[in-house]
Design a protein around this motif. Structure first.
Motif, PDB file in Angstrom:
ATOM      1  N   TYR A 270      13.511 -62.041  -2.964  1.00  0.00           N
ATOM      2  CA  TYR A 270      13.724 -62.949  -1.840  1.00  0.00           C
ATOM      3  C   TYR A 270      14.556 -64.156  -2.272  1.00  0.00           C
ATOM      4  O   TYR A 270      15.398 -64.650  -1.515  1.00  0.00           O
ATOM      5  CB  TYR A 270      12.409 -63.437  -1.231  1.00  0.00           C
ATOM      6  N   PRO A 274      19.076 -64.705  -0.208  1.00  0.00           N
ATOM      7  CA  PRO A 274      19.907 -65.642   0.557  1.00  0.00           C
ATOM      8  C   PRO A 274      21.341 -65.742   0.071  1.00  0.00           C
ATOM      9  O   PRO A 274      22.233 -66.097   0.850  1.00  0.00           O
ATOM     10  CB  PRO A 274      19.165 -66.984   0.355  1.00  0.00           C
ATOM     11  N   LEU A 277      23.132 -63.279   2.068  1.00  0.00           N
ATOM     12  CA  LEU A 277      23.209 -63.708   3.455  1.00  0.00           C
ATOM     13  C   LEU A 277      24.195 -64.864   3.603  1.00  0.00           C
ATOM     14  O   LEU A 277      25.032 -64.882   4.517  1.00  0.00           O
ATOM     15  CB  LEU A 277      21.815 -64.119   3.938  1.00  0.00           C
ATOM     16  N   CYS A 349      17.300 -75.012   1.106  1.00  0.00           N
ATOM     17  CA  CYS A 349      17.409 -74.299   2.395  1.00  0.00           C
ATOM     18  C   CYS A 349      17.122 -75.230   3.574  1.00  0.00           C
ATOM     19  O   CYS A 349      17.849 -75.215   4.579  1.00  0.00           O
ATOM     20  CB  CYS A 349      16.429 -73.126   2.420  1.00  0.00           C
ATOM     21  N   THR A 353      20.055 -76.335   6.233  1.00  0.00           N
ATOM     22  CA  THR A 353      19.874 -75.920   7.627  1.00  0.00           C
ATOM     23  C   THR A 353      19.934 -77.112   8.580  1.00  0.00           C
ATOM     24  O   THR A 353      20.652 -77.086   9.591  1.00  0.00           O
ATOM     25  CB  THR A 353      18.526 -75.192   7.781  1.00  0.00           C
ATOM     26  N   PHE A 412      20.429 -57.863   3.623  1.00  0.00           N
ATOM     27  CA  PHE A 412      20.663 -59.230   4.090  1.00  0.00           C
ATOM     28  C   PHE A 412      22.128 -59.440   4.461  1.00  0.00           C
ATOM     29  O   PHE A 412      22.438 -60.208   5.383  1.00  0.00           O
ATOM     30  CB  PHE A 412      20.235 -60.233   3.018  1.00  0.00           C
ATOM     31  N   SER A 428      17.773 -69.639  12.355  1.00  0.00           N
ATOM     32  CA  SER A 428      17.959 -68.672  11.268  1.00  0.00           C
ATOM     33  C   SER A 428      17.674 -69.318   9.919  1.00  0.00           C
ATOM     34  O   SER A 428      16.950 -68.762   9.074  1.00  0.00           O
ATOM     35  CB  SER A 428      19.391 -68.124  11.274  1.00  0.00           C
ATOM     36  N   GLY A 429      18.247 -70.502   9.717  1.00  0.00           N
ATOM     37  CA  GLY A 429      18.030 -71.203   8.459  1.00  0.00           C
ATOM     38  C   GLY A 429      16.589 -71.599   8.261  1.00  0.00           C
ATOM     39  O   GLY A 429      16.073 -71.582   7.128  1.00  0.00           O
ATOM     40  N   LEU A 432      14.579 -68.655   6.874  1.00  0.00           N
ATOM     41  CA  LEU A 432      14.799 -68.513   5.439  1.00  0.00           C
ATOM     42  C   LEU A 432      14.072 -69.595   4.655  1.00  0.00           C
ATOM     43  O   LEU A 432      13.433 -69.323   3.631  1.00  0.00           O
ATOM     44  CB  LEU A 432      16.294 -68.590   5.135  1.00  0.00           C
ATOM     45  N   SER A 436      11.030 -69.073   1.953  1.00  0.00           N
ATOM     46  CA  SER A 436      11.192 -69.524   0.572  1.00  0.00           C
ATOM     47  C   SER A 436      10.107 -70.526   0.190  1.00  0.00           C
ATOM     48  O   SER A 436       9.696 -70.591  -0.972  1.00  0.00           O
ATOM     49  CB  SER A 436      12.581 -70.136   0.369  1.00  0.00           C
TER      50      SER A 436
END
Length: 465
Positions: A270, A274, A277, A349, A353, A412, A428-429, A432, A436
């Motif tokens: 995981y 990202p 992605l 992240c 975002t 991804f 979306s962010g 993630l 995380s």
């Protein structure tokens, strides 16, 4: 003359044929070639991603279809080492390196000349077969030539170039895409990979000790006519079928029977996903919110160079902490950098975002990206921790972990465009970032309970006996 074998060994601790006794310039030259191959492979992945707009326009495919070029390459890189590893064991690293570099080089020719997308997909899959050894064999090469106490810096560089190379592709090729398009990018990569393949053929040497000793025994048999000369590795060799079966089944068995390996694989998978992605999604943010062109968009990938530099700097402190605590903590002392990564990834992240607004200067989400990419130095912790924990089974453990990580990365890559299109940048962010945050506890739990989990491991008991 008796029939008992005469086992061939090194001619003393300073035998120059032993790769660990090579001169430091020779060791660094071999290491640099490996780093160069990894950088070239990583740069070619992101180079394809940055060139997608012109490729999709020229070959008349949608963005989602164009992303399949990243997917098939990644799947090929993930699966191929499970099949090719036995050949490296039997014939050495050098033939695999040379053959792979030639395949990787030649496949840029049909990619540059492709008149339809099917050709592009097939040749990228074959190119992935060649590229797969870049990472798969480099860890073994470094272990072959560097003593354990010397390996820290080469391994840190290895970890850095895996990620920084991905950033180098868009940084160096973004304006090429803007001015000349994907065909010219393929010609550039064709030239660079050809020069690398030539350098590899001219200056590389075999580094796998068992293969060198087998060749030494064969040479002595030919020179003396005495067939008793043998290398122990010759007697320990299984058939190619048995080795391949073991190569395919042991990683799966380890992954699903070893709690430490399973937990660490899920977390690092995981953690690294990202990157795949973001490879597709970052351009959506900066081109749509900040009106970046392809060249400026490519420069955003400087975060993939600055971030690993930051992570490598943190790793210097973590290495010192490892030296102080390894006697007390064992392999778990390798996890300090993983704990840093566990914190840096969710912070990065969340920051990336929720600063991705047109009214916020683009530098601010860039700082978030740098934090995200600094977390990818955890691959260094992964290699060292799993190697220390599973020793002779480390290669199988790492190959299984790598296969899962890359396969999920490929998924991804496909999800990026529809996910950001349907949910938007911030939702979306946030998904993630939330995931995380949940996974961040994994390295801390392994640090606390890893020793107890290993004590119950069937493989650990085999190693102890």
């Amino acid at each position: 003359m008796g029939q008992d074998p005469v086992y061939v060994i090194w001619d003393g601790p300073g035998d120059p044929e032993n790769p660990v006794n090579w001169s430091r310039p020779r060791k660094w030259l071999m290491s640099a070639l490996g780093f160069g191959f990894v950088t070239l492979v990583s740069g070619s992945v992101s180079g394809y991603a940055i060139s997608q707009p012109s490729l999709e326009k020229a070959l008349h495919v949608s963005h989602s279809t164009g992303t399949l070029g990243v997917v098939v390459f990644t799947i090929s890189v993930a699966a191929t080492p499970l099949v090719l590893a036995p050949f490296s064991e039997l014939y050495g690293r050098l033939p695999m390196y040379i053959a792979s570099s030639l395949v990787f080089w030649i496949m840029f020719l049909p990619q540059a000349l492709a008149k339809n997308f099917a050709t592009e997909l097939v040749t990228r899959f074959i190119s992935g077969v060649g590229a797969s050894t870049a990472v798969a064999l480099l860890g073994g090469l470094l272990a072959d030539i560097w003593e354990t106490d010397e390996r820290g810096l080469p391994m840190a560089i290895f970890s850095f170039v895996v990620i920084a190379g991905t950033g180098l592709g868009p940084v160096s090729l973004g304006y090429v895409e803007l001015a000349l398009g994907y065909t010219f990018i393929n010609w550039i990569l064709f030239g660079l990979s050809g020069l690398f393949a030539l350098a590899l053929i001219v200056v590389s040497k075999e580094s796998r000790a068992s293969v060198i000793l087998i060749k030494k025994a064969a040479r002595l048999r030919a020179e003396t006519g005495d067939n008793r000369y043998r290398a122990k590795a010759e007697e320990e060799r299984s058939s190619i079928g048995k080795i391949m079966a073991q190569s395919l089944t042991r990683p799966v068995r380890l992954l699903f029977t070893e709690p430490i390996l399973f937990a660490y694989t899920m977390w690092i998978t995981y953690s690294c996903a990202p990157m795949y992605l973001l490879l597709e999604a970052v351009s959506l943010v900066f081109t749509e919110l900040h009106n970046f062109n392809a060249g400026e968009d490519g420069l955003v990938s400087m975060g993939q160079i600055i971030g690993p530099l930051l992570g490598s700097a943190v790793n210097v402190w973590c290495d010192r902490a490892y030296t102080r605590n390894v006697a007390r903590k064992g392999p778990e002392a390798r996890l300090y950098i993983a704990m840093y990564s566990g914190l840096a990834l969710p912070i990065g992240c969340w920051m990336y975002t929720w600063t991705s607004w047109s009214v916020v200067h683009w530098v601010v989400p860039m700082i978030g990206l740098c934090l995200i990419y600094s977390a990818f130095v955890t691959s260094l912790a992964c290699f060292n921790y799993i190697t220390d924990s599973y020793t002779v089974y480390a290669s199988s453990a790492l190959s299984g972990q790598s296969c899962v990580r890359l396969m999920v990365g490929a998924i991804f890559s496909v999800l990026a465009a529809p996910m950001y299109s349907d949910l938007g940048v911030h939702l979306s962010g946030s998904v993630l970032a939330a995931l995380s945050t949940v996974f961040a506890v994994t390295p801390f739990l392994l640090y606390r309970y890893g020793a107890a989990m290993r004590a119950k491991s069937s493989f650990a008991k085999q190693l102890a006996s």
